[in-house]
Design a protein around this motif. Sequence first.
Motif, mmCIF file in Angstrom:
data_model
loop_
_atom_site.group_PDB
_atom_site.id
_atom_site.type_symbol
_atom_site.label_atom_id
_atom_site.label_comp_id
_atom_site.label_asym_id
_atom_site.label_seq_id
_atom_site.Cartn_x
_atom_site.Cartn_y
_atom_site.Cartn_z
ATOM 1 N N LEU A 123 -9.769 9.610 0.635
ATOM 2 C CA LEU A 123 -8.457 9.181 1.121
ATOM 3 C C LEU A 123 -8.508 8.981 2.633
ATOM 4 O O LEU A 123 -8.808 9.915 3.380
ATOM 5 C CB LEU A 123 -7.398 10.234 0.789
ATOM 6 C CG LEU A 123 -5.969 9.912 1.233
ATOM 7 C CD1 LEU A 123 -5.403 8.749 0.416
ATOM 8 C CD2 LEU A 123 -5.091 11.147 1.090
ATOM 9 N N SER A 172 -8.811 -6.024 2.606
ATOM 10 C CA SER A 172 -7.767 -6.204 1.591
ATOM 11 C C SER A 172 -8.379 -6.151 0.205
ATOM 12 O O SER A 172 -9.480 -6.637 -0.032
ATOM 13 C CB SER A 172 -7.060 -7.533 1.805
ATOM 14 O OG SER A 172 -6.111 -7.730 0.792
ATOM 15 N N GLN A 173 -7.640 -5.597 -0.746
ATOM 16 C CA GLN A 173 -8.091 -5.488 -2.128
ATOM 17 C C GLN A 173 -7.789 -6.741 -2.944
ATOM 18 O O GLN A 173 -8.113 -6.805 -4.102
ATOM 19 C CB GLN A 173 -7.391 -4.277 -2.802
ATOM 20 C CG GLN A 173 -7.616 -2.969 -2.084
ATOM 21 C CD GLN A 173 -9.039 -2.481 -2.195
ATOM 22 O OE1 GLN A 173 -9.632 -2.539 -3.266
ATOM 23 N NE2 GLN A 173 -9.607 -1.998 -1.120
ATOM 24 N N LEU A 175 -7.571 1.505 6.061
ATOM 25 C CA LEU A 175 -7.506 0.975 4.697
ATOM 26 C C LEU A 175 -8.672 0.073 4.360
ATOM 27 O O LEU A 175 -9.003 -0.110 3.191
ATOM 28 C CB LEU A 175 -6.188 0.232 4.466
ATOM 29 C CG LEU A 175 -4.942 1.107 4.452
ATOM 30 C CD1 LEU A 175 -3.690 0.239 4.432
ATOM 31 C CD2 LEU A 175 -4.969 2.063 3.270
ATOM 32 N N ARG A 194 0.861 -1.192 0.000
ATOM 33 C CA ARG A 194 0.000 0.000 0.000
ATOM 34 C C ARG A 194 0.893 1.236 0.000
ATOM 35 O O ARG A 194 2.022 1.213 0.472
ATOM 36 C CB ARG A 194 -0.916 0.026 1.222
ATOM 37 C CG ARG A 194 -1.889 -1.128 1.305
ATOM 38 C CD ARG A 194 -2.905 -1.101 0.164
ATOM 39 N NE ARG A 194 -4.008 -1.977 0.423
ATOM 40 C CZ ARG A 194 -5.208 -1.589 0.860
ATOM 41 N NH1 ARG A 194 -5.472 -0.330 1.066
ATOM 42 N NH2 ARG A 194 -6.146 -2.483 1.078
ATOM 43 N N ARG A 195 0.373 2.336 -0.508
ATOM 44 C CA ARG A 195 1.118 3.593 -0.566
ATOM 45 C C ARG A 195 0.565 4.537 0.490
ATOM 46 O O ARG A 195 -0.614 4.849 0.487
ATOM 47 C CB ARG A 195 0.949 4.210 -1.938
ATOM 48 C CG ARG A 195 1.557 3.277 -2.998
ATOM 49 C CD ARG A 195 2.066 4.002 -4.135
ATOM 50 N NE ARG A 195 2.717 5.196 -3.633
ATOM 51 C CZ ARG A 195 3.340 6.062 -4.381
ATOM 52 N NH1 ARG A 195 3.424 5.883 -5.645
ATOM 53 N NH2 ARG A 195 3.897 7.132 -3.879
ATOM 54 N N SER A 200 -0.900 8.715 -6.589
ATOM 55 C CA SER A 200 -2.041 8.015 -6.004
ATOM 56 C C SER A 200 -1.613 7.395 -4.678
ATOM 57 O O SER A 200 -0.577 6.728 -4.603
ATOM 58 C CB SER A 200 -2.511 6.923 -6.969
ATOM 59 O OG SER A 200 -3.551 6.192 -6.398
ATOM 60 N N TRP A 201 -2.419 7.601 -3.627
ATOM 61 C CA TRP A 201 -2.099 7.126 -2.281
ATOM 62 C C TRP A 201 -3.251 6.313 -1.729
ATOM 63 O O TRP A 201 -4.411 6.559 -2.059
ATOM 64 C CB TRP A 201 -1.819 8.319 -1.363
ATOM 65 C CG TRP A 201 -0.693 9.162 -1.847
ATOM 66 C CD1 TRP A 201 -0.783 10.269 -2.639
ATOM 67 C CD2 TRP A 201 0.695 8.953 -1.622
ATOM 68 N NE1 TRP A 201 0.467 10.759 -2.908
ATOM 69 C CE2 TRP A 201 1.402 9.970 -2.291
ATOM 70 C CE3 TRP A 201 1.418 8.002 -0.908
ATOM 71 C CZ2 TRP A 201 2.787 10.066 -2.274
ATOM 72 C CZ3 TRP A 201 2.799 8.098 -0.878
ATOM 73 C CH2 TRP A 201 3.472 9.118 -1.560
ATOM 74 N N ASP A 202 -2.910 5.381 -0.854
ATOM 75 C CA ASP A 202 -3.935 4.574 -0.191
ATOM 76 C C ASP A 202 -4.360 5.173 1.140
ATOM 77 O O ASP A 202 -5.452 4.897 1.627
ATOM 78 C CB ASP A 202 -3.435 3.144 0.028
ATOM 79 C CG ASP A 202 -3.197 2.437 -1.290
ATOM 80 O OD1 ASP A 202 -4.139 2.393 -2.115
ATOM 81 O OD2 ASP A 202 -2.078 1.925 -1.506
ATOM 82 N N ALA A 203 -3.486 5.981 1.749
ATOM 83 C CA ALA A 203 -3.788 6.617 3.038
ATOM 84 C C ALA A 203 -2.799 7.751 3.270
ATOM 85 O O ALA A 203 -1.751 7.823 2.622
ATOM 86 C CB ALA A 203 -3.706 5.609 4.180
#
Length: 126
Positions: free
Chosen positions: A80, A124-125, A121, A8-9, A51-54
């Motif tokens: 976000l 899970s993706q 988050l 994750r980013r 692009s960020w996940d959090a």
Amino acid sequence: MASRIADRRVCVGVADASFREALQRTLSREGVRASAFGSVLPLLTALDRESWDACILDVDLSAPGALDPTTRIQERYPKLPLILVSAHLLPDQELANSPLPPVLPLPFRREQLLEILQRALGPSQT
């Protein structure tokens, strides 16, 4: 635990260099791709460009302008996940009915950081 957050980013904005480095190091050890910033303007630029996940944001981080960084980020990136860090706010579990994003107290514990990040988050993706 780490598998749910690995790859994750996460964008980290923390004023104190030692806490910023500790957060980035801890996240990296868990497989999180973290980029850390010590001031708001580079953080906002990074949020705009990638692009960020959090986002993990220090409530003590300040920026010029009318809106505080928390409000700016919430308005510009409403989807976000945002996690606040502070040595002054109450821990996350004491803010269950608050409109504030989750709070990670400083100094932080690894387990606490990972739990709050996983909650932010979501599932899970994969």
